[in-house]
Design a protein around this motif. Structure first.
Motif, short mmCIF file in Angstrom:
data_model
loop_
_atom_site.label_atom_id
_atom_site.label_comp_id
_atom_site.label_asym_id
_atom_site.label_seq_id
_atom_site.Cartn_x
_atom_site.Cartn_y
_atom_site.Cartn_z
N ALA A 82 52.99 -38.06 50.23
CA ALA A 82 52.94 -38.75 48.87
C ALA A 82 54.34 -39.01 48.35
O ALA A 82 54.70 -39.99 47.87
CB ALA A 82 52.36 -38.04 47.96
N ALA A 83 55.51 -37.92 48.34
CA ALA A 83 56.64 -38.23 47.91
C ALA A 83 57.36 -39.61 48.75
O ALA A 83 58.14 -40.07 48.52
CB ALA A 83 57.49 -36.95 47.94
N ILE A 84 57.09 -39.72 50.19
CA ILE A 84 57.66 -40.59 51.14
C ILE A 84 57.03 -41.96 50.66
O ILE A 84 57.77 -42.93 50.40
CB ILE A 84 57.69 -40.04 52.48
N TYR A 85 55.70 -42.05 50.55
CA TYR A 85 55.11 -43.23 50.73
C TYR A 85 54.55 -43.78 49.49
O TYR A 85 54.34 -44.97 49.18
CB TYR A 85 53.72 -43.14 51.66
N LEU A 86 54.09 -42.77 48.50
CA LEU A 86 53.94 -43.65 47.07
C LEU A 86 54.91 -44.67 46.45
O LEU A 86 54.43 -45.42 46.00
CB LEU A 86 53.55 -42.40 46.34
N PRO A 87 56.15 -44.00 46.49
CA PRO A 87 57.07 -45.01 45.95
C PRO A 87 57.19 -46.43 46.75
O PRO A 87 57.51 -47.24 46.25
CB PRO A 87 58.40 -44.46 46.07
N LEU A 88 57.18 -46.51 48.12
CA LEU A 88 56.72 -47.59 48.64
C LEU A 88 55.58 -48.31 48.37
O LEU A 88 55.83 -49.69 48.22
CB LEU A 88 56.82 -47.29 50.19
N LEU A 89 54.52 -47.68 48.43
CA LEU A 89 53.12 -48.53 47.97
C LEU A 89 53.53 -49.07 46.40
O LEU A 89 53.05 -50.20 46.03
CB LEU A 89 52.23 -47.44 47.91
N LEU A 90 54.17 -48.33 45.54
CA LEU A 90 54.63 -48.76 44.36
C LEU A 90 55.52 -50.09 44.27
O LEU A 90 55.17 -51.08 43.72
CB LEU A 90 55.41 -47.72 43.35
N VAL A 91 56.46 -50.18 45.01
CA VAL A 91 57.14 -51.30 45.31
C VAL A 91 56.25 -52.68 45.64
O VAL A 91 56.55 -53.81 45.27
CB VAL A 91 58.16 -51.22 46.27
N ILE A 92 55.54 -52.54 46.64
CA ILE A 92 54.58 -53.42 47.08
C ILE A 92 53.43 -53.76 46.26
O ILE A 92 53.37 -55.13 45.95
CB ILE A 92 53.61 -52.72 48.45
N ALA A 93 53.04 -52.86 45.33
CA ALA A 93 52.24 -53.21 44.27
C ALA A 93 52.86 -54.00 43.18
O ALA A 93 52.52 -55.18 42.62
CB ALA A 93 51.54 -52.18 43.50
N ASN A 94 54.07 -53.68 42.98
CA ASN A 94 55.00 -54.40 41.72
C ASN A 94 55.45 -55.71 42.14
O ASN A 94 55.85 -56.63 41.43
CB ASN A 94 56.20 -53.61 41.41
N SER A 95 55.39 -55.90 43.55
CA SER A 95 55.45 -57.56 43.95
C SER A 95 54.46 -58.27 43.30
O SER A 95 54.79 -59.51 43.58
CB SER A 95 55.74 -57.51 45.75
N PHE A 96 53.34 -57.74 43.09
CA PHE A 96 52.18 -58.57 42.56
C PHE A 96 51.88 -58.42 41.25
O PHE A 96 51.04 -58.96 40.60
CB PHE A 96 50.91 -58.40 43.41
N ALA A 132 52.79 -59.71 37.38
CA ALA A 132 53.19 -60.89 36.85
C ALA A 132 54.23 -60.84 35.99
O ALA A 132 54.86 -61.76 35.68
CB ALA A 132 51.87 -61.45 36.10
N THR A 133 54.62 -59.56 35.35
CA THR A 133 55.59 -59.63 34.70
C THR A 133 56.68 -59.29 35.32
O THR A 133 56.91 -58.75 36.32
CB THR A 133 55.41 -58.47 33.18
N THR A 134 58.05 -59.36 34.55
CA THR A 134 59.24 -59.46 35.12
C THR A 134 59.80 -57.78 35.08
O THR A 134 60.58 -57.51 35.66
CB THR A 134 60.38 -60.10 34.49
N ALA A 135 59.05 -57.12 34.47
CA ALA A 135 59.47 -55.58 34.18
C ALA A 135 58.57 -54.84 34.84
O ALA A 135 57.14 -54.99 34.95
CB ALA A 135 59.40 -55.16 33.00
N GLY A 136 59.08 -53.92 36.05
CA GLY A 136 58.07 -53.04 36.73
C GLY A 136 57.41 -52.33 35.92
O GLY A 136 57.92 -51.60 35.18
N PHE A 143 53.31 -49.55 35.53
CA PHE A 143 52.39 -48.97 36.28
C PHE A 143 51.50 -48.46 35.14
O PHE A 143 51.94 -47.66 34.39
CB PHE A 143 52.57 -48.10 37.34
N PRO A 144 49.94 -48.32 35.03
CA PRO A 144 49.41 -49.62 35.99
C PRO A 144 49.71 -50.95 35.63
O PRO A 144 50.04 -51.51 34.54
CB PRO A 144 47.91 -49.15 35.66
N ILE A 145 49.41 -51.88 36.91
CA ILE A 145 49.73 -53.24 36.48
C ILE A 145 48.27 -54.01 36.11
O ILE A 145 47.43 -53.92 36.31
CB ILE A 145 49.92 -53.97 37.77
N ALA A 146 48.82 -54.80 34.75
CA ALA A 146 47.78 -55.25 33.89
C ALA A 146 47.23 -56.65 34.42
O ALA A 146 46.28 -57.18 34.35
CB ALA A 146 48.27 -55.32 32.38
N ASP A 147 48.41 -57.30 34.87
CA ASP A 147 48.05 -58.78 35.42
C ASP A 147 48.67 -59.19 36.58
O ASP A 147 49.87 -58.73 36.93
CB ASP A 147 48.61 -59.64 34.28
#
Length: 267
Positions: free
Chosen positions: A20-34, A36-40, A42-46
């Motif tokens: 979890a310590a290794i891969y959750l930050p990576l998953l967060l980066v992928i999620a934030n690439s989608f 809609a706002t410029t500021a990263g 979580f949770p992502i609203a749009d």
């Protein structure tokens, strides 16, 4: 070795926490690439794919990708040749200083990247620049090749140490030339190892930033350097997330293929 049920549960928990310590930050980066706002956040609203379109049309990112591909391809090609030749020399021949040579070949992967970068930067600036060879794409390739060679060398040497040399002797006893023996007997035996080493070398070069920072001239950016330089720019943060997400996904391909190749050889 037998584990008690409690020990097994503890190991599972520890393994889960580490993963979890290794891969959750990576998953967060992928999620934030989608995001809609410029500021990263979580949770992502749009959710939106507009930043992926922006990244595709970003000229700086595209130039950085092209530079990274060039450097990684040439560095890997150099590593394939030198790493294979050195592995053959150390595996098939006995000579004075063999262990020292083996240590010197492997040492660059153990040295901190900043040490290698500073050493190469000083060499180019104080020794090679007066000779007309300054910092440029060539210096970056040389810097990457120093550790890429190790990846190929380790894979090929490990395979050669397990190969049965009696097969080569039998082929030559039956009239095969040295070249025929190499091409039809020796090369198929370590072919997957050299491919696996090349894939790992390419992935390592494509993701490298520390050595690149010291060996690249101003204005030359590989993809990791471009990401680092644009992280502090708020307007570029979403695009950086997209490029980082692509880098994560692309880096998995050579590592996965290399693992499959080395895994098949153990069967």
């Amino acid at each position: 070795m037998q584990f008690t049920p409690v020990s097994k549960n503890v190991l599972r928990v520890v393994a889960g926490v580490v993963m979890a310590a290794i891969y959750l930050p990576l998953l967060l980066v992928i999620a934030n690439s989608f995001n809609a706002t410029t500021a990263g956040s979580f949770p992502i609203a749009d959710w939106s794919t507009k930043w992926w379109a922006a990244a595709w049309h970003n000229e700086g990112a595209r130039e950085a990708i092209a530079t990274s591909l060039k450097v990684a391809a040439v560095s890997t090609a150099i590593a394939l040749v030198l790493g294979t030749l050195i592995a053959f020399a150390l595996s098939r021949y006995t000579f004075f200083g063999k262990n020292t040579v083996n240590l010197l070949v492997v040492l660059p992967i153990a040295l901190p990247g900043i040490v290698t970068g500073v050493a190469l930067s000083n060499t180019f600036k104080t020794v090679l620049t007066p000779l007309g060879i300054g910092l440029g794409l060539f210096s970056v390739i040389v810097g990457h090749a120093t550790f890429c060679v190790v990846m190929v060398f380790n894979n090929v040497q490990a395979r050669l140490s397990r190969m049965n040399m009696n097969l080569e002797e039998a082929a030559m006893d039956m009239g095969a030339t040295s070249w025929q023996t190499f091409w039809h007997v020796t090369f198929p035996g370590f072919r997957s190892a050299i491919v696996a080493g090349g894939l790992l070398a390419f992935a390592l070069s494509f993701d490298e930033i520390v050595v690149t920072t010291f060996t690249a001239p101003p204005g030359t950016e590989t993809l990791p350097v471009w990401i680092f330089n644009n992280m502090a720019r708020p307007n570029q943060a979403p695009v950086v997330n997209v490029i980082a997400a692509v880098l994560i996904l692309v880096s998995m391909i050579p590592v996965y293929l290399s693992q499959r190749l080395t895994g098949d050889d153990r069967k």
